[in-house]
Write an enzyme that holds these catalytic residues in place. Sequence first.
Site, PDB file in Angstrom:
ATOM      1  N   SER B 144      -5.403  16.657  32.146  1.00  0.00           N
ATOM      2  CA  SER B 144      -3.552  17.518  31.798  1.00  0.00           C
ATOM      3  C   SER B 144      -2.113  16.749  31.965  1.00  0.00           C
ATOM      4  CB  SER B 144      -4.012  18.202  33.211  1.00  0.00           C
ATOM      5  OG  SER B 144      -3.353  20.208  32.919  1.00  0.00           O
ATOM      6  N   ASP B 298     -10.321  25.774  27.081  1.00  0.00           N
ATOM      7  CA  ASP B 298      -9.169  25.474  27.729  1.00  0.00           C
ATOM      8  C   ASP B 298      -8.206  26.669  27.674  1.00  0.00           C
ATOM      9  OD1 ASP B 298      -6.555  24.269  28.780  1.00  0.00           O
ATOM     10  OD2 ASP B 298      -7.356  22.407  29.062  1.00  0.00           O
ATOM     11  N   HIS B 327      -9.634  24.999  31.432  1.00  0.00           N
ATOM     12  CA  HIS B 327      -9.152  23.960  32.254  1.00  0.00           C
ATOM     13  C   HIS B 327      -9.390  23.158  33.593  1.00  0.00           C
ATOM     14  CE1 HIS B 327      -5.729  21.097  31.864  1.00  0.00           C
ATOM     15  NE2 HIS B 327      -5.048  21.153  33.099  1.00  0.00           N
TER      16      HIS B 327
END
Lengths: 353, 353
Positions: B144, B298, B327
């Site tokens: 991320s 995601d 995610h």
Amino acid sequence: MTENPFYSHEFHGDYDLISIGQLALEEGGVIADCELAVATFGTLNEAKDNAILIPTWFSGTHQIWRDVYIGADHALNPDKYFIICVNQIGSGLSTSPNNATGANAALAGPRFPDVRIGDNVVAQERLLREHYGIETLALVVGGSMGAQQTYEWAVRFPDKVLRAAPIAGTAQNTPGDYLIAQALREALTSDPGFSDGDYASNADVVDGLVRHAHIWAVVGFSTEFWKQEVYRALEFDSKEAFLAGFLEPYFTAMDPNALLTQSWAWQRGDVARHTGGDLAAALGRITAKTFVIPINEDQLFPVRDCSPEQELIKNSELRVVDDVLGHLGLFGVAPTYMPQIDQHLGDLLDTEI
Amino acid sequence: MTENPFYSHEFHGDYDLISIGQLALEEGGVIADCELAVATFGTLNEAKDNAILIPTWFSGTHQIWRDVYIGADHALNPDKYFIICVNQIGSGLSTSPNNATGANAALAGPRFPDVRIGDNVVAQERLLREHYGIETLALVVGGSMGAQQTYEWAVRFPDKVLRAAPIAGTAQNTPGDYLIAQALREALTSDPGFSDGDYASNADVVDGLVRHAHIWAVVGFSTEFWKQEVYRALEFDSKEAFLAGFLEPYFTAMDPNALLTQSWAWQRGDVARHTGGDLAAALGRITAKTFVIPINEDQLFPVRDCSPEQELIKNSELRVVDDVLGHLGLFGVAPTYMPQIDQHLGDLLDTEI
């Protein structure tokens, strides 16, 4: 009653307010005098077999159907069909928190009762039967919450629905969708100006309505919509300009309590309430020729949530619409959207029953 | 300084606070005494060529890497590598709005300067060089925002990064992702208790932090996560229990200003800042053997956003992880997650450079 000029003929053109009398609700509440805001197009034939019903979606009214979906150049052709668009209870136009007066005065604002998808369908059926003498519908078609109502119609009144076209919606709302609606609700109710629903004007809740618009920006459109800057086709030159010029004014004009009434129903849409939770049994009741019409980029009602429902409907087809806008493709902004809708609805209406 | 017991050794175990001195920031601010919270695992060899750097993600710290990703049974094996996990500036542990005291006192709370992904990478490079004498990294890996920093490392210091593994993140943040982060930010800043950032305690902003958690529930997990009730594997028996028992306490413990510092950087992550906006030119600078590792479900960094970036990196492969969590699969909750990560990172580390 909350003064709100948006919910008026000035902004919504012609529609009739038709009382269907007292409506007892599934959750136990009662609307003493339930008025439905109805816009019709075309003429009911003598056999009364050319009627098409359109229930409305969250935040939307008959206006978008009139301006985008209905016309002599569309499958929803008023030269051929009698098209009845009924604004849902809590839409702001039909009996709603913002306009509850007279016999409904006790239901104003946050005192408005919980209304379900099924209540809307019962109200519409009564309207059609008592006011127009319509016993069967050539088609029920709706998008999003209108699709929820379409499914409810086909399950609850199978003998009355010859054809059904739920667009971008499900028969049983998903938990992910419930949580999206919850985040939208919290954007409104958390605004200090909301005052537990006892605000004087929607302008008092403008911050919450703007945040609500910003969450719609995220869930209502696809990531590709933003990446490809599709809003440029609408003559906005940045995503910020599109938010400020389109989504924010769209929602800030609306009544928060009305939006909350609608989203409460949206969260709980579920035809399996008729069959003790058995979705297959509920959808198995449908006799209508049904086209399930999801939008491929829809994040709220993705194809993979719509497709398994379609498989449970006997006489059905899956017709996927390609639209990079995602769920808000329903606005009909993409030039490629309506031709697809017209193709599918045209094919469905051409199907002999 | 805001008292917050979450950002402590009690909750985060062992880590060192290492000052890298004054840090001048890209946006013009200055951190007078920039301290980085660093957790290391394993031993740096004499050649100093066995170092792996892990920058942290939004709201996350070294803790999740220590507990889930690092171990003798994982590719990130401290018996073999010297693994340095550096908590990002604004993480709450490194210099952050909540702990700015002494020389940094003027930066406390809402007065904390804007920090970019690039500032973090510059700070980390200085730390590695000056404190550990590390000039090259066997691997930079992060998820991320950690992936954003990984890309930044590979573009900014190509000679120092032999291998790169950005997991569930992009080199150039997408506008859709920007808007998601914006909705998260507005959930915090709209809380009356936020008081423009001058709250006394994160507890004053608990309503905003809860709404922030609820938006994460929608964007952080896939719709299938909720539909399949995957949270039952974590011993929660409803989505509400999962929210109340997991996501809400996770975020309400945190400092809103720290989260805002992080998301500001997240929104603006973009390696093309080095090349006048030319993403292909920026990614063309990467010499590291790179595995781009998106998660298939995601919503923040979908495969279709990661894959075109991978194609612009010379010596790269696309390795898609299958995880219904989406995610937040990054938490490593699914038993099938870490075996995939270990496979990919193991293959990458085994690649001769």
